[in-house]
Design an enzyme around this catalytic site. Structure first.
Site, mmCIF file in Angstrom:
data_model
loop_
_atom_site.group_PDB
_atom_site.id
_atom_site.type_symbol
_atom_site.label_atom_id
_atom_site.label_comp_id
_atom_site.label_asym_id
_atom_site.label_seq_id
_atom_site.Cartn_x
_atom_site.Cartn_y
_atom_site.Cartn_z
ATOM 1 N N GLU A 118 0.835 -1.202 0.000
ATOM 2 C CA GLU A 118 0.000 0.000 0.000
ATOM 3 C C GLU A 118 0.872 1.256 0.000
ATOM 4 O OE1 GLU A 118 -3.326 2.395 2.661
ATOM 5 O OE2 GLU A 118 -2.768 0.353 3.247
ATOM 6 N N LYS A 249 -7.329 -14.649 17.531
ATOM 7 C CA LYS A 249 -7.371 -14.162 16.147
ATOM 8 C C LYS A 249 -8.721 -13.584 15.748
ATOM 9 C CE LYS A 249 -3.550 -17.094 14.795
ATOM 10 N NZ LYS A 249 -3.018 -18.165 13.950
ATOM 11 N N ASP A 323 2.676 -13.498 13.525
ATOM 12 C CA ASP A 323 1.516 -14.157 12.925
ATOM 13 C C ASP A 323 0.563 -13.087 12.420
ATOM 14 O OD1 ASP A 323 -0.802 -15.540 12.307
ATOM 15 O OD2 ASP A 323 -0.616 -16.929 13.995
ATOM 16 N N HIS A 414 -2.649 10.118 -1.047
ATOM 17 C CA HIS A 414 -2.852 8.806 -1.669
ATOM 18 C C HIS A 414 -2.830 8.910 -3.187
ATOM 19 C CE1 HIS A 414 -3.974 7.541 2.391
ATOM 20 N NE2 HIS A 414 -3.887 6.298 1.957
#
Length: 423
Positions: A118, A249, A323, A414
């Site tokens: 990104e 998670k 992770d 952006h």
């Protein structure tokens, strides 16, 4: 999870413009023909096993894009981290910083590696990091630690359950010994009980040293559950090592209110003149925006109130061998912006679920070890410092994104960095 009538009707019309209902229905029916070849070799990471896997892949794929010379040379290092190995994926890595951290464990100026596709992300975090460093750094404090697993047991009745719990409450030391026998570094520090009908959920909480500790907690809990089943005078009808009560998670209210991994808070004060000069806005504007963002978060039902923790954490996790799926819970937290009595901007972040470690898991891989190394946080003794740096990174990102929105620069940045050079 409803869909508006008009949207549903428009979607159906678009499908029927290409196919009739019978053809669409046929696409959904099982195909009973033989499947494609299975992937050979399972956990083997050898040149022979990798070659067999490549033989079943489309020949149009350029092998060197995944299996370059360096990856072939180092493939044995990946054996404990992947199955059905065919190569590695390269992501661009940038550094954000310098980020000065004044923590209980992290001390110094850090260049934080961020792996992302990104554009504008690294630039934004780097801008916030440099501003924090300019005012002397972010104060960061590790508050709590604990990685949990939640086994559950089913009984025929409340009477059975009650007898089981009464027995269990007297056996916590034996359960602790059974769990800790599986690990050199893990310690069972809490055992909580929650009852629902004739089911009982346990929450076993571990400290895990410098490791993130997910696997450590799982293996220890397996041993604890085995000991309970062997010794209980009231055998359960069923038992499960994880009953979706730990928050593993996923974002949950429980972990927002307590801890899962490492809980860290970080703060900084920025003079009004620096807000104007570096962020091109004012303290008043940023505090006002913070109120809008808080109400917007409440109305949308988010867990925690923050701007974009996930951006920085995902990029840092990937670069540093954490992770990446744990970002689902790690990115839950709270950002607060206030004007001090001296007219400065006060910003704090609190993240209760930073599942990070400096040893174990993906931290052993070559690129990830290098990324931890460039911060001086690779190996034993750096898990807590890594968590404080992660919180300070989120603080930098919050300052930068709110500043950009208030200054009217968010879209322009952006467009310039993500699209301007390509279109």
């Amino acid at each position: 999870m409803t869909t508006g009538y008009r949207r549903a009707a428009d979607y159906l019309s678009s499908l029927l413009a290409e196919s009739d209902l019978d053809e669409l229905a046929a696409r959904l029916r099982p195909d009973t023909g033989p499947p494609s070849p299975h992937v050979p070799g399972a956990a083997l990471v050898t040149p022979e096993a990798v070659e067999r896997r490549w033989q079943i892949l489309p020949p149009s794929i350029e092998r060197e894009d995944l299996l370059d010379a360096r990856t072939r040379q180092q493939m044995a290092l990946y054996g404990h981290n992947i199955e059905n190995f065919i190569g590695t994926v390269k992501l661009p890595v940038g550094i954000a910083g310098p980020l000065r951290v004044r923590g209980l464990f992290a001390q110094g100026d850090f260049y934080v590696p961020l792996a992302t596709t990104e554009a504008a992300l690294v630039a934004s975090y780097s801008r916030g990091a440099m501003l924090i460093s300019e005012v002397g750094g972010a104060s960061a404090m590790l508050l709590n630690e604990g990685v949990s697993r939640s086994p559950a047991f089913a009984f025929a009745s409340l009477e059975e359950l009650g007898r089981f719990v009464a027995w269990l409450l007297g056996e916590q030391e034996s359960i602790r010994q059974a769990a800790e026998a599986t690990t050199r570094f893990g310690r069972l520090v809490d055992l909580r009980i929650s009852i629902e009908g004739n089911h009982v959920y346990l929450v076993l909480v571990y400290t895990t040293g410098d490791a993130a500790g997910q696997n450590m907690a799982t293996i220890a809990t397996e041993a604890a559950v085995a000991w309970i089943r062997e010794h209980t005078p009231v055998p359960p009808r069923a038992a499960y090592i994880e009953a979706n009560f730990s928050g593993d998670k996923k974002a949950s209210v429980q972990s927002l209110q307590s801890v899962r991994g490492r809980k860290v808070t970080a703060e900084v004060r920025i003079p009004a003149e620096l807000v104007r000069r570096r962020l091109h806005t004012s303290v008043e504007a940023m505090v006002d925006y913070g109120r809008f963002a808080t109400v917007g978060g409440v109305m949308s039902g988010t867990l925690g109130i923050e701007g974009h923790y996930a951006n920085g954490l995902a990029a840092m996790f990937i670069a540093c061998g954490q992770d990446a799926a744990c970002v689902a819970e790690a990115a839950v937290g709270n950002t607060r912006m206030e004007m001090t009595g001296e007219g400065e901007l006060y910003v704090s972040v609190t993240l209760p679920n930073l599942i990070v470690g400096s040893v174990g898991g993906g931290t052993r891989l070559p690129s990830q070890q290098a990324c931890l190394g460039l911060m001086g946080l690779a190996g034993t003794g750096h898990g807590r410092a890594l968590a404080e740096v992660a919180a300070a990174l989120c603080l930098a990102g919050e300052i930068s994104i709110v500043g950009a929105i208030c200054a009217g620069e968010f879209t322009r940045a952006h467009a310039r960095l993500a699209r301007g050079a390509r279109e």
